[in-house]
Design a protein around this motif. Structure first.
Motif, short mmCIF file in Angstrom:
data_model
loop_
_atom_site.label_atom_id
_atom_site.label_comp_id
_atom_site.label_asym_id
_atom_site.label_seq_id
_atom_site.Cartn_x
_atom_site.Cartn_y
_atom_site.Cartn_z
N MET A 1 0.84 -1.20 0.00
CA MET A 1 0.00 0.00 0.00
C MET A 1 0.88 1.25 0.00
N THR A 2 0.50 2.25 -0.78
CA THR A 2 1.23 3.50 -0.85
C THR A 2 0.33 4.63 -0.38
N VAL A 3 0.82 5.49 0.47
CA VAL A 3 0.03 6.60 1.00
C VAL A 3 0.51 7.91 0.38
N ASN A 4 -0.27 8.94 0.55
CA ASN A 4 0.10 10.27 0.07
C ASN A 4 1.02 10.90 1.12
N PHE A 5 2.32 10.81 0.87
CA PHE A 5 3.31 11.24 1.86
C PHE A 5 4.00 12.50 1.38
N ASN A 6 4.06 13.53 2.26
CA ASN A 6 4.67 14.81 1.92
C ASN A 6 6.10 14.85 2.44
N HIS A 7 7.06 14.69 1.54
CA HIS A 7 8.48 14.66 1.91
C HIS A 7 9.06 16.06 1.88
N LYS A 8 9.81 16.40 2.95
CA LYS A 8 10.56 17.65 2.97
C LYS A 8 12.00 17.37 3.37
N GLN A 9 12.93 17.95 2.65
CA GLN A 9 14.35 17.78 2.94
C GLN A 9 14.72 18.54 4.21
N SER A 10 15.71 18.02 4.94
CA SER A 10 16.15 18.69 6.17
C SER A 10 17.66 18.58 6.28
N ALA A 11 18.23 19.26 7.28
CA ALA A 11 19.67 19.24 7.48
C ALA A 11 20.12 18.02 8.27
N HIS A 12 19.26 17.53 9.16
CA HIS A 12 19.64 16.43 10.05
C HIS A 12 18.58 15.36 10.02
N CYS A 13 19.01 14.09 9.97
CA CYS A 13 18.09 13.00 9.68
C CYS A 13 17.01 12.81 10.74
N GLU A 14 17.38 12.79 12.02
CA GLU A 14 16.37 12.51 13.05
C GLU A 14 15.33 13.63 13.13
N ASN A 15 15.79 14.88 13.08
CA ASN A 15 14.84 16.00 13.07
C ASN A 15 13.89 15.88 11.89
N GLY A 16 14.47 15.60 10.72
CA GLY A 16 13.67 15.53 9.50
C GLY A 16 12.65 14.41 9.53
N VAL A 17 13.05 13.24 10.03
CA VAL A 17 12.13 12.11 10.13
C VAL A 17 10.97 12.45 11.07
N VAL A 18 11.29 13.02 12.22
CA VAL A 18 10.25 13.38 13.18
C VAL A 18 9.28 14.39 12.56
N SER A 19 9.82 15.42 11.95
CA SER A 19 8.99 16.47 11.34
C SER A 19 8.10 15.89 10.25
N ASN A 20 8.66 15.04 9.39
CA ASN A 20 7.89 14.46 8.29
C ASN A 20 6.84 13.47 8.78
N LEU A 21 7.18 12.67 9.78
CA LEU A 21 6.19 11.74 10.34
C LEU A 21 5.02 12.48 10.98
N LEU A 22 5.36 13.53 11.76
CA LEU A 22 4.29 14.27 12.44
C LEU A 22 3.42 15.02 11.45
N ARG A 23 4.01 15.54 10.37
CA ARG A 23 3.21 16.23 9.35
C ARG A 23 2.18 15.27 8.74
N PHE A 24 2.58 14.03 8.54
CA PHE A 24 1.66 13.01 8.01
C PHE A 24 0.46 12.85 8.95
N HIS A 25 0.72 13.00 10.25
CA HIS A 25 -0.34 12.84 11.25
C HIS A 25 -1.00 14.16 11.63
N GLY A 26 -0.72 15.21 10.89
CA GLY A 26 -1.44 16.47 11.07
C GLY A 26 -0.81 17.47 12.01
N LEU A 27 0.44 17.21 12.49
CA LEU A 27 1.12 18.15 13.38
C LEU A 27 2.26 18.83 12.62
N GLU A 28 2.25 20.16 12.61
CA GLU A 28 3.27 20.92 11.89
C GLU A 28 4.34 21.42 12.85
N PHE A 29 5.48 20.74 12.84
CA PHE A 29 6.66 21.18 13.58
C PHE A 29 7.85 21.09 12.63
N ASP A 30 8.52 22.22 12.38
CA ASP A 30 9.65 22.17 11.46
C ASP A 30 10.90 21.67 12.19
#
Length: 335
Positions: A1-30
């Motif tokens: 299954m493929t979902v509509n995932f909004n990918h955004k590039q970041s400077a650091h991997c853990e920050n970026g993963v957290v931000s992208n995961l939370l955006r998928f769940h409706g929370l906006e934290f850069d």
């Protein structure tokens, strides 16, 4: 299954993963907000912990702690799993993807074949998101990449179970529940207080600003103590940890400065905005350190520095950050 995932590039991997995961769940934290609330900035020099015979140094907290601290402060419930068997780990991933749940995970950079060969080395704490599967290949949101990419079953399994320190052990994580409401002000001050406390008040000479000063002193003596060849090798590793692995020292200063600026605006606090500018200058100084250290490693005769002079630059950064984080601690401890 493929979902509509909004990918955004970041400077650091853990920050970026957290931000992208939370955006998928409706929370906006850069990225800066994740890093700051999660108290990601740190420094430690561990001469007794050797990686390939070279003393360990880190400019951030242990992998996974940014997400844990951030989640605790915002009120997000996280599911974390690790495995001893690659097949079971891949089956568990497939089950989550079948439910439409993107999954964050720890991997080894060396086995991520979508990265250029020059960037693939044995570093086992790189965070990525797998958000779908098509034609037997996994769809990947890697924060360091400009766009999404894909990877084979075999290479992903290797990346998840690479040997070395730390061992990824198939670790994967994802939000189970996100809050409808949360106290942003409290989360901001809690993150600031912990970072400033750990940078200035841990009574050990190897951590925080004390650790930077200690390393500066040791570095001045490297050539005479361990020889020129090994001194160059150790210095090269220090630059790599600062500028290439997990963003490193200078980059983390710029991210944290951006966090302080955002926090200052949200909290209407001019002191935080001023300290943000000061920390940016410390980041600039660390970049200068990396530039001159790189010239030493490449044996460039012009515009170079001695190890003693490099130690002076690092100690100056230590003094600047001691003052900055002391002020931050005083500002935050009454909040």
């Amino acid at each position: 299954m493929t979902v509509n995932f909004n990918h955004k590039q970041s400077a650091h991997c853990e920050n970026g993963v957290v931000s992208n995961l939370l955006r998928f769940h409706g929370l906006e934290f850069d990225e800066p907000m994740v890093f700051g609330i999660g108290s990601g900035l740190f420094f430690t020099y561990l001469p007794f912990v050797r990686v390939n015979g070279i003393p360990g140094v880190a400019y951030r907290i242990w992998p996974g702690q940014i997400f844990k601290r951030f989640s605790d402060r915002i009120g997000i419930k996280i599911e974390r799993k690790k495995f001893s068997n690659p097949a079971k780990a891949m089956d568990a991933l497939d089950q989550m993807l079948d439910k439409g749940q993107p999954v964050g995970m720890l991997t080894s950079v060396f086995f991520l074949d979508y990265l250029p060969a020059a960037y693939r080395f044995h570093f086992n704490a790189h965070n990525i998101i797998v958000f779908g599967k098509e034609n037997g290949r996994y769809l990947v949101s890697d924060p360091v990449m400009e766009t999404t990419t894909e990877i084979s079953y075999e290479d992903l399994a290797r990346a998840r179970f690479a040997k070395g320190m730390p061992e990824p052990s198939g670790r994967m994580y994802y939000p189970l529940q996100v809050p409808g409401e949360f106290n942003t002000e409290k989360a901001l001050w809690t993150g600031i207080k912990q970072t400033s406390d750990h940078m200035t008040r841990i009574p050990m000479p190897l951590v925080g600003t004390k650790g930077m000063k200690y390393l500066a002193g040791r570095m001045r003596k490297w050539p005479e103590r361990i020889g020129d060849r090994k001194a160059i090798l150790w210095l090269g590793n220090l630059i790599r940890m600062q500028e290439e692995i997990g963003t490193g020292g200078a980059g983390f200063r710029f991210i944290y400065a951006a966090f302080l600026d955002q926090a200052g605006q949200k909290l209407n606090n001019d002191k935080l905005i001023d300290l943000s500018k000061q920390l940016t200058k410390s980041g600039d100084k660390l970049r200068d350190f990396a530039y001159y250290a790189g010239r030493v490693c490449k044996n460039r005769k012009s515009d170079t520095k001695t190890f003693a002079e490099l130690g002076d630059i690092l100690e100056e950064c230590s003094q600047q950050e001691q003052a900055i984080f002391n002020e931050l601690y005083e500002v935050s401890r009454s909040k």
